[in-house]
Scaffold this active site. Structure first.
Site, mmCIF file in Angstrom:
data_model
loop_
_atom_site.group_PDB
_atom_site.id
_atom_site.type_symbol
_atom_site.label_atom_id
_atom_site.label_comp_id
_atom_site.label_asym_id
_atom_site.label_seq_id
_atom_site.Cartn_x
_atom_site.Cartn_y
_atom_site.Cartn_z
ATOM 1 N N LYS A 125 23.617 27.196 10.243
ATOM 2 C CA LYS A 125 22.790 27.135 9.036
ATOM 3 C C LYS A 125 21.311 27.060 9.403
ATOM 4 C CE LYS A 125 26.033 25.141 5.675
ATOM 5 N NZ LYS A 125 25.984 26.277 4.735
ATOM 6 N N SER B 261 21.777 22.732 4.046
ATOM 7 C CA SER B 261 22.400 21.409 4.099
ATOM 8 C C SER B 261 21.431 20.407 4.711
ATOM 9 C CB SER B 261 23.678 21.463 4.935
ATOM 10 O OG SER B 261 24.232 20.163 5.115
ATOM 11 N N HIS C 70 25.562 15.741 15.040
ATOM 12 C CA HIS C 70 25.987 15.344 13.698
ATOM 13 C C HIS C 70 27.464 15.671 13.554
ATOM 14 C CE1 HIS C 70 26.402 15.366 9.315
ATOM 15 N NE2 HIS C 70 25.298 14.644 9.273
#
Length: 219
Positions: free
Chosen positions: A131, A111, A119
């Protein structure tokens, strides 16, 4: 080439399977529910039952595949361990299984903004953090890889052109999942896609560029 797709019944994964089938590349699609897989995926895909949280099931499922494409992702839920288990532990298991079975290239759908701790997506149980950890595990594994970081994902395709940039340079924008699938599959054929992180969005005003040029521009 024989492709193994993890996350095959997800919105992005199913498009990756379709793209592979369209290119006449044999596909083994990992599913947890065989019946659901049959309803969603092309008949040409070979369905194999397994779970990214069970390492031994992955080794058996990968079998004689030569490349692996991972489009897994935690579903929104109230389980705070979801992103850790799926986006990190599951991806880590896939990397370990890929090494054990001799996979020649690992394509990982991640991503945009994984390097940004503050974020909004990290309010979903630190999904970008996990991730990013999975990216780092893949990078340190010794496997040839391409990490694809798409912007906001759209289910409907459009005529916008793909914009590709190096890691941590795109921070907003969106892209149809079909184009993400095209980038993932194309990375298997482009030598300049190896061992790179590519960030992708789609914009109507972007110039048309061949994939060779897009991947070659990434440092």
């Amino acid at each position: 080439m024989k492709a193994f797709v993890a996350g095959a019944t997800g919105e992005t994964g199913r498009r990756i399977v379709q793209e592979l089938v369209q290119r006449n590349i044999p596909v083994r699609a990992l599913v947890r529910d065989l019946e659901k897989g049959r309803q969603i995926l092309p008949a040409e895909a070979e369905l194999v039952v397994g779970d990214v949280l069970q390492l031994e099931s992955l080794k058996a499922a990968i079998a004689d595949s030569t490349v692996l494409l991972c489009a897994t992702g935690a579903s929104p839920s109230l389980d705070p361990t979801g992103p850790y288990k799926v986006d990190y532990e599951g991806s880590k298991n896939l990397v370990d299984a890929a090494k054990a079975t001799g996979i020649e290239q690992f394509v990982f759908v991640s991503s945009l903004c994984t390097s940004q701790f503050f974020h909004p997506l990290n309010l979903f149980w630190l999904i970008l953090v996990w991730k990013k950890r999975a990216e780092e595990y893949l990078q340190s594994s010794g496997l040839p890889y391409t990490i694809v970081r798409p912007g906001g994902l759209k289910n409907e395709d459009n005529s916008d052109r793909i914009v590709m940039a190096s890691a941590d340079t795109l921070f907003d924008g969106s892209i149809p999942r079909t184009k993400v699938a095209q980038v993932c599959v194309e990375s298997l054929f482009q030598s300049t896609a190896r061992n790179k992180i590519v960030e992708i969005v789609a914009k109507p005003e972007a110039p048309v560029k061949p994939f060779e040029e897009l991947f070659a521009s990434i440092t």
